[in-house]
Design a protein around this motif. Sequence first.
Motif, short mmCIF file in Angstrom:
data_model
loop_
_atom_site.label_atom_id
_atom_site.label_comp_id
_atom_site.label_asym_id
_atom_site.label_seq_id
_atom_site.Cartn_x
_atom_site.Cartn_y
_atom_site.Cartn_z
N GLN A 135 0.80 -1.21 0.00
CA GLN A 135 0.00 0.00 0.00
C GLN A 135 0.84 1.27 0.00
OE1 GLN A 135 -3.24 0.28 -0.52
NE2 GLN A 135 -3.19 -1.92 -0.83
N THR A 136 2.12 1.14 0.02
CA THR A 136 2.99 2.31 -0.08
C THR A 136 3.38 2.50 -1.54
OG1 THR A 136 4.91 0.93 0.38
CG2 THR A 136 3.85 2.00 2.25
N GLN A 137 4.00 3.64 -1.82
CA GLN A 137 4.41 3.91 -3.20
C GLN A 137 5.54 3.01 -3.64
OE1 GLN A 137 5.21 8.07 -3.68
NE2 GLN A 137 3.07 8.65 -3.40
N SER A 138 6.37 2.62 -2.71
CA SER A 138 7.46 1.70 -3.04
C SER A 138 7.45 0.54 -2.05
CB SER A 138 8.81 2.42 -2.99
OG SER A 138 9.09 2.81 -1.67
N THR A 139 7.79 -0.61 -2.54
CA THR A 139 7.79 -1.80 -1.71
C THR A 139 8.85 -1.72 -0.61
OG1 THR A 139 7.08 -3.05 -3.64
CG2 THR A 139 7.90 -4.31 -1.80
N SER A 140 9.97 -1.08 -0.91
CA SER A 140 11.05 -1.01 0.08
C SER A 140 10.65 -0.20 1.31
CB SER A 140 12.31 -0.44 -0.55
OG SER A 140 12.06 0.85 -1.07
N SER A 141 9.88 0.86 1.13
CA SER A 141 9.45 1.63 2.31
C SER A 141 8.46 0.83 3.14
CB SER A 141 8.85 2.97 1.88
OG SER A 141 7.68 2.77 1.11
N GLY A 142 7.61 0.04 2.50
CA GLY A 142 6.69 -0.81 3.25
C GLY A 142 7.41 -1.89 4.02
N ILE A 143 8.41 -2.49 3.40
CA ILE A 143 9.19 -3.53 4.10
C ILE A 143 9.95 -2.94 5.27
CG2 ILE A 143 11.14 -5.12 3.84
CD1 ILE A 143 10.13 -5.63 0.97
N LEU A 144 10.56 -1.77 5.07
CA LEU A 144 11.30 -1.14 6.17
C LEU A 144 10.36 -0.72 7.30
CD1 LEU A 144 14.10 -0.41 7.09
CD2 LEU A 144 13.79 1.83 6.06
N ALA A 145 9.17 -0.24 6.96
CA ALA A 145 8.19 0.11 8.00
C ALA A 145 7.76 -1.14 8.77
CB ALA A 145 6.98 0.80 7.36
N LEU A 146 7.62 -2.24 8.09
CA LEU A 146 7.27 -3.50 8.75
C LEU A 146 8.38 -3.92 9.72
CD1 LEU A 146 5.47 -6.03 9.04
CD2 LEU A 146 6.72 -7.00 7.11
N VAL A 147 9.61 -3.82 9.29
CA VAL A 147 10.74 -4.19 10.15
C VAL A 147 10.81 -3.27 11.37
CG1 VAL A 147 13.26 -4.29 10.26
CG2 VAL A 147 12.07 -5.24 8.29
#
Length: 102
Positions: A59-71
């Motif tokens: 749901q974020t613009q980039s997958t990497s920001s979503g993964i980092l937010a999850l971590v």
Amino acid sequence: MSGNIYIYIAVMAIVTYLIRVLPLTLIRKQIKNKFLKSFLYYVPYVTLAVMTFPAIIHQTQSTSSGILALVVGVLVAWMGFDLFKTAVSCCAIVFILELFII
């Protein structure tokens, strides 16, 4: 195509009804099997995780920001912070990453 939608709705209603009624009719005694009890205990958590984790990442613009937010969210929750602080930290990470870096 418009006639098929009623069939789809009827099938979904029957399946939903059966999932809710069959356990009530088939299982009348207390469940004593440890494996089955533990399986049924974890079903809601697994269902929530299966629905939540893809949404966090995609749901974020980039997958990497979503993964980092999850971590970051997992680490903040692991340290014992409450749900509000965990959610705010995840939102802040996504905001900062998407605004300045990505």
